[in-house]
Structures are given as structure tokens and as C-alpha cells.
Scaffold this motif. Structure first.
Motif, mmCIF file in Angstrom:
data_model
loop_
_atom_site.group_PDB
_atom_site.id
_atom_site.type_symbol
_atom_site.label_atom_id
_atom_site.label_comp_id
_atom_site.label_asym_id
_atom_site.label_seq_id
_atom_site.Cartn_x
_atom_site.Cartn_y
_atom_site.Cartn_z
ATOM 1 N N TRP A 172 5.210 6.421 -2.712
ATOM 2 C CA TRP A 172 3.916 6.298 -3.115
ATOM 3 C C TRP A 172 3.058 5.715 -1.873
ATOM 4 C CZ3 TRP A 172 2.407 8.790 -7.507
ATOM 5 C CH2 TRP A 172 3.595 9.314 -8.212
ATOM 6 N N HIS A 173 1.738 6.569 -1.776
ATOM 7 C CA HIS A 173 0.786 5.952 -0.736
ATOM 8 C C HIS A 173 -0.569 5.694 -1.248
ATOM 9 C CE1 HIS A 173 3.767 6.994 2.262
ATOM 10 N NE2 HIS A 173 3.932 7.978 1.550
ATOM 11 N N LEU A 174 -1.212 4.499 -0.992
ATOM 12 C CA LEU A 174 -2.435 4.141 -1.517
ATOM 13 C C LEU A 174 -3.428 4.976 -0.895
ATOM 14 C CD1 LEU A 174 -4.586 2.121 -3.013
ATOM 15 C CD2 LEU A 174 -4.394 0.863 -0.978
ATOM 16 N N TYR A 233 -2.734 5.752 -6.315
ATOM 17 C CA TYR A 233 -1.620 6.386 -5.372
ATOM 18 C C TYR A 233 -1.339 7.684 -5.620
ATOM 19 C CZ TYR A 233 -0.645 1.177 -4.680
ATOM 20 O OH TYR A 233 -0.764 -0.028 -4.186
ATOM 21 N N ARG A 256 0.777 -1.153 0.134
ATOM 22 C CA ARG A 256 -0.064 0.032 0.006
ATOM 23 C C ARG A 256 0.910 1.074 -0.231
ATOM 24 N NH1 ARG A 256 -5.268 -1.425 1.681
ATOM 25 N NH2 ARG A 256 -5.613 0.474 2.612
ATOM 26 N N ARG A 278 -6.310 0.879 -8.506
ATOM 27 C CA ARG A 278 -5.931 1.669 -7.207
ATOM 28 C C ARG A 278 -5.582 3.097 -7.595
ATOM 29 N NH1 ARG A 278 -2.177 -2.259 -3.432
ATOM 30 N NH2 ARG A 278 -3.771 -3.568 -2.593
#
Length: 208
Positions: free
Chosen positions: A44-46, A70, A39, A68
Motif C-alpha cells: 500500500w502506498h500513500l 492509500y 507512507r 489519508r
């Protein structure tokens, strides 16, 4: 230099053998579910994990997928779709984004094939700039599986037949990365390239 006729004969023979094996048994491979893709990685973050509509899934025929969004600290954002197919022997084949995007109202304004390079190896991707109204996006997509990253759809089908005969495997995936165009397409390319390189370094366990 090998005569062209011999090369063509070999290619036809391999393709014929592959076609015969496409009807055979699939050799199972172990892999991690796409839902366990990290994640957060490389900054990078979901922020969003959106299930696809069952009707769309029925058309795609994928055995596993993620859809998703990100983001990065500088507010750069990408949409990631990966559709994985355990076997492409019985009619479930990868759908090209070239067919799907116009159906969603997005029209391509330019297209090319580029090599963004990752981990010291070539990484060819298809690059599209698409537009709907005043909104524009940069799209990268490629085919991945059985140890290969391929952009060309015809080459992907050729290697599918070769690997069906050689490995008894037709598993594979489509990987698509989309980022909105803000200040310029060049800036969007930098974002899409950075994300794609970071992503590819982690896809091995998921797309064997």
C-alpha cells in the motif's frame, strides 16, 4: 455459575469507580505521532494526505489525527482516518461514524459486526455499506487503545471507565477504513480486510 445479580453488582461497582476516576489525573503515555505512520507498507502506498477543515476538527476534538488515501498496485484504494484522544475525561470523546456519515450525505444500507482476525488475535470491526446517489462504499471502524481493539460502543465506554480506575488512562482512538464498491461488496470487503490487517500490525507505537 455466578448469579446474575452478583455479576450486575460487580459491573455497577466497577462503572461507579471508573466514573469517579474520570475526573482525576491522566497518566501520560509515550507514543509516536500519527503523521509518522509509514507512507508505504505491505504493497500500500500513500497518495493523498488531506488536512481536515478547522471547523470539523473543532467538533471532533481529537488531539492527533490523519486523513489519508492509500492505493495498491491493482488500483485498490482506501481512505484511512484515525483520530486519537490523549484523554476522554473532560468531554472530548470519540465521535461515532454512525453520526457523521449521514451528515455528509451518505446513508447506511446495511450494517453488521464482523471479526476479520489479525496477527492470530480477534479483531472485531463494525461494517457498514453506505450509499450516496449511485456511489457505494464499505466502511470498517473500530476503537483502539490501552491494549484493546473493540467494535461495540457500549463495551468501549465500559472499558474506558475500567481503565480510568485501573490504569489512570482514558487515551484511545477511532480507526476508520473506507473503500469504494466496484464490482461487488465482497470484493470491497477483501480490500478493506487486507488493508485493516496490515494497518493494525503497525499501530501499536501510535495507539498505546
Amino acid at each position: 455459575m455466578i448469579p446474575r445479580a452478583i455479576v450486575l453488582s460487580v459491573l455497577i461497582a466497577v462503572a461507579g469507580a471508573g466514573s469517579a476516576h474520570l475526573a482525576g489525573a491522566e497518566r501520560p503515555v509515550s507514543r509516536e505521532p500519527l503523521g509518522t505512520l509509514p507512507r508505504a507498507f505491505d504493497g500500500w502506498h500513500l497518495v493523498r494526505d488531506v488536512p481536515l477543515d478547522p471547523e470539523i476538527l473543532g467538533v471532533l476534538g481529537a488531539d492527533d489525527y490523519i486523513n489519508r488515501t492509500y492505493v495498491r498496485a491493482d488500483r485498490a484504494a482506501v481512505n484511512l482516518y484515525i483520530g486519537y484522544y490523549m484523554s476522554q475525561r473532560q468531554g472530548d470523546a470519540i465521535h461515532s461514524p454512525q453520526n457523521c456519515l449521514p451528515g455528509a450525505g451518505w446513508q447506511p444500507t446495511s450494517s453488521s459486526r464482523i471479526d476479520i482476525g489479525a496477527g492470530g488475535r480477534a479483531m472485531p470491526v463494525n461494517r457498514y455499506v453506505i450509499q450516496k446517489g449511485l456511489d457505494r462504499q464499505v466502511v470498517y471502524y473500530w476503537y483502539q487503545g490501552r491494549g484493546r481493539i473493540i467494535a461495540n460502543e457500549y463495551a468501549n465506554k465500559f472499558w474506558l471507565m475500567v481503565d480510568a480506575a485501573r490504569l489512570q488512562r482514558t487515551n484511545g482512538a477511532l480507526v476508520r477504513v473506507i473503500t469504494p464498491v466496484g464490482a461487488s461488496t465482497e470484493a470491497a470487503d477483501i480490500v478493506a480486510t487486507a488493508f485493516s490487517r496490515a494497518l493494525t500490525a503497525r499501530l501499536g507505537p501510535f495507539l498505546p
